[in-house]
Write a protein that holds these residues in place. Structure first.
Motif, PDB file in Angstrom:
ATOM      1  N   MET A  65       0.927  -1.170   0.096  1.00  0.00           N
ATOM      2  CA  MET A  65      -0.052  -0.107   0.280  1.00  0.00           C
ATOM      3  C   MET A  65       0.730   1.429  -0.236  1.00  0.00           C
ATOM      4  O   MET A  65       1.761   1.505   0.754  1.00  0.00           O
ATOM      5  N   ASN A  66       0.695   2.106  -0.733  1.00  0.00           N
ATOM      6  CA  ASN A  66       1.322   3.310  -0.854  1.00  0.00           C
ATOM      7  C   ASN A  66       0.656   4.647  -0.436  1.00  0.00           C
ATOM      8  O   ASN A  66      -0.366   4.278   0.232  1.00  0.00           O
ATOM      9  N   ALA A  67       1.067   5.706  -0.077  1.00  0.00           N
ATOM     10  CA  ALA A  67       0.670   6.912   0.398  1.00  0.00           C
ATOM     11  C   ALA A  67      -0.731   7.184  -0.005  1.00  0.00           C
ATOM     12  O   ALA A  67      -1.636   7.548   0.465  1.00  0.00           O
ATOM     13  N   MET A  70      -3.213   5.468  -1.385  1.00  0.00           N
ATOM     14  CA  MET A  70      -3.687   4.528  -1.076  1.00  0.00           C
ATOM     15  C   MET A  70      -4.546   4.823   0.277  1.00  0.00           C
ATOM     16  O   MET A  70      -5.118   3.801   0.613  1.00  0.00           O
ATOM     17  N   GLY A  71      -4.146   5.681   0.958  1.00  0.00           N
ATOM     18  CA  GLY A  71      -4.623   5.789   2.396  1.00  0.00           C
ATOM     19  C   GLY A  71      -6.098   5.870   2.564  1.00  0.00           C
ATOM     20  O   GLY A  71      -6.761   6.469   1.646  1.00  0.00           O
ATOM     21  N   PHE A  72      -6.429   5.547   3.782  1.00  0.00           N
ATOM     22  CA  PHE A  72      -7.938   5.660   3.930  1.00  0.00           C
ATOM     23  C   PHE A  72      -8.253   7.169   4.605  1.00  0.00           C
ATOM     24  O   PHE A  72      -7.651   7.505   5.248  1.00  0.00           O
ATOM     25  N   ILE A  88      -4.614  -2.908   9.404  1.00  0.00           N
ATOM     26  CA  ILE A  88      -4.681  -2.541   8.026  1.00  0.00           C
ATOM     27  C   ILE A  88      -5.108  -1.003   7.980  1.00  0.00           C
ATOM     28  O   ILE A  88      -4.741   0.013   7.483  1.00  0.00           O
ATOM     29  N   LEU A  89      -6.428  -0.834   8.864  1.00  0.00           N
ATOM     30  CA  LEU A  89      -6.731   0.585   9.006  1.00  0.00           C
ATOM     31  C   LEU A  89      -5.857   1.527   9.315  1.00  0.00           C
ATOM     32  O   LEU A  89      -5.568   2.806   8.897  1.00  0.00           O
ATOM     33  N   GLY A 116      -3.169   2.300   6.939  1.00  0.00           N
ATOM     34  CA  GLY A 116      -4.055   2.826   5.949  1.00  0.00           C
ATOM     35  C   GLY A 116      -4.129   4.391   6.012  1.00  0.00           C
ATOM     36  O   GLY A 116      -4.160   5.481   5.126  1.00  0.00           O
ATOM     37  N   MET A 117      -4.153   4.634   7.323  1.00  0.00           N
ATOM     38  CA  MET A 117      -4.718   5.967   7.621  1.00  0.00           C
ATOM     39  C   MET A 117      -3.186   6.681   7.996  1.00  0.00           C
ATOM     40  O   MET A 117      -3.357   7.973   8.462  1.00  0.00           O
ATOM     41  N   ARG A 118      -2.183   6.075   7.892  1.00  0.00           N
ATOM     42  CA  ARG A 118      -0.901   6.792   8.175  1.00  0.00           C
ATOM     43  C   ARG A 118      -0.624   7.167   9.339  1.00  0.00           C
ATOM     44  O   ARG A 118      -0.099   8.191   9.846  1.00  0.00           O
ATOM     45  N   LEU A 156       3.395  -2.033   5.155  1.00  0.00           N
ATOM     46  CA  LEU A 156       2.153  -1.428   4.184  1.00  0.00           C
ATOM     47  C   LEU A 156       2.227   0.106   4.378  1.00  0.00           C
ATOM     48  O   LEU A 156       1.931   0.630   3.267  1.00  0.00           O
ATOM     49  N   THR A 160       4.366   2.365   3.371  1.00  0.00           N
ATOM     50  CA  THR A 160       5.652   2.664   2.760  1.00  0.00           C
ATOM     51  C   THR A 160       5.868   4.515   2.557  1.00  0.00           C
ATOM     52  O   THR A 160       6.775   4.863   2.564  1.00  0.00           O
ATOM     53  N   GLY A 161       4.713   5.099   2.876  1.00  0.00           N
ATOM     54  CA  GLY A 161       4.691   6.604   2.818  1.00  0.00           C
ATOM     55  C   GLY A 161       4.745   7.240   3.980  1.00  0.00           C
ATOM     56  O   GLY A 161       5.228   8.614   4.157  1.00  0.00           O
ATOM     57  N   HIS A 192      -2.780  15.503  10.412  1.00  0.00           N
ATOM     58  CA  HIS A 192      -4.321  15.538  10.356  1.00  0.00           C
ATOM     59  C   HIS A 192      -4.947  14.446  11.181  1.00  0.00           C
ATOM     60  O   HIS A 192      -4.248  13.540  11.651  1.00  0.00           O
ATOM     61  N   TYR A 247      -5.891   9.190  14.388  1.00  0.00           N
ATOM     62  CA  TYR A 247      -6.746   7.812  14.662  1.00  0.00           C
ATOM     63  C   TYR A 247      -6.020   6.709  14.310  1.00  0.00           C
ATOM     64  O   TYR A 247      -6.000   5.594  15.010  1.00  0.00           O
TER      65      TYR A 247
END
Lengths: 64, 148
Positions: free
Chosen positions: A1-3, A5-7, B67-68, B71-73, B106, B108-109, B115, B120
Motif C-alpha cells: 500500500m502506498n501513501a 491509497m490511504g484511507f 490495516i486501517l 492505511g490512515m498513515r 504497508l 511505505t509513505g 491530520h 486515529y
C-alpha cells in the motif's frame, strides 16, 4: 500500500469503526453463548458511542 | 408429599482425576507456548486450543485495526524511540506480533499525523497491539484450564 491509497475517514467514521471492532473483540473474549455475545457487543457499542459523543460535547466549551 | 431433592453433583469434578506434578508442568509449558503463539500470530493461540470463533475474531479484528491504522498513515513506532511515550507506543505496536512487520511494510509513505486520520491511525495500531496481548493472555489462561 502506498501513501496514495490511504484511507480517508472522518472523526465519526473512525470512532464508529473503532467502537465496533473493539466491541466485537470484547464480546467474543468475554462471553461464550452467541446471544450473550450479541447483547454484549450491542451494549458495549452503544456505550462507546454515548461516552465518545458525550466527552466530545463536554469538551465543546473549551474548544474556542 | 414430594421426594427430597438430591444435592446437585458436579459429575465432571468427580470423574476427573487429579493431575500429577509432571502433567501440571507440561500443561503450564503448553500454556506458555500457546500464549506466545497467540502473541506472534493473532488468533493462533485460540486456534491451538480449538476455540475457532475466538481465533477468527482475534485475527480479523487485529488485522483490520492494523490495516486501517497503517492505511490512515498512523505512526508505527520503531525502537529508535526518543522519549517514554515513543517507547510505550513501540511496546504497544509490538503487541501485534508479526503484524507489526505487516504494518511497517504497508506504510511505505511514512506516518502523517498532521491530520486527524493519522492520529486515529496511531491509536488503531496501538489498540491492535494491546488487544492482541489481551487475547494472547486469554488463550494462555484458557490453556491453563482457567475459566475463559
Amino acid at each position: 500500500m502506498n501513501a496514495g491509497m490511504g484511507f480517508k475517514l472522518s472523526h465519526l467514521q473512525s470512532m464508529l469503526l473503532f467502537a465496533l471492532l473493539i466491541s466485537i473483540a470484547f464480546g467474543f473474549l468475554s462471553r461464550r453463548q452467541p446471544i450473550e455475545r450479541v447483547k454484549y457487543i450491542v451494549s458495549s457499542l452503544l456505550l462507546f458511542l454515548l461516552i465518545g459523543v458525550g466527552i466530545g460535547w463536554a469538551m465543546y466549551p473549551f474548544s474556542r | 408429599m414430594t421426594a427430597p431433592i438430591a444435592p446437585r453433583q458436579d459429575s465432571a469434578r468427580e470423574t476427573t482425576a487429579p493431575e500429577t506434578p509432571s502433567q501440571d508442568s507440561r500443561r503450564e509449558t503448553m500454556a506458555y507456548v500457546i500464549g506466545v503463539a497467540g502473541w506472534l500470530v493473532p488468533g493462533l493461540g485460540h486456534a491451538l486450543i480449538r476455540m475457532w470463533g475466538r481465533a477468527a475474531m482475534c485475527f480479523l479484528t487485529v488485522g483490520t485495526l492494523v490495516i486501517l491504522g497503517a492505511g490512515m498513515r498512523g505512526n508505527v513506532f520503531s525502537s529508535a524511540a526518543n522519549d517514554a511515550f515513543d517507547w510505550l507506543g513501540y511496546l504497544a505496536d509490538l503487541g501485534t506480533g508479526t503484524f507489526y512487520l505487516v504494518a511497517r511494510s504497508l506504510e511505505t509513505g511514512g506516518p502523517d499525523v498532521s491530520h486527524a486520520g493519522g492520529d486515529y491511525g496511531t491509536r488503531f495500531l496501538a489498540t491492535a497491539g494491546v488487544l492482541n496481548l489481551l487475547s494472547a493472555l486469554h488463550a494462555y489462561e484458557a490453556a491453563r484450564g482457567r475459566k475463559a
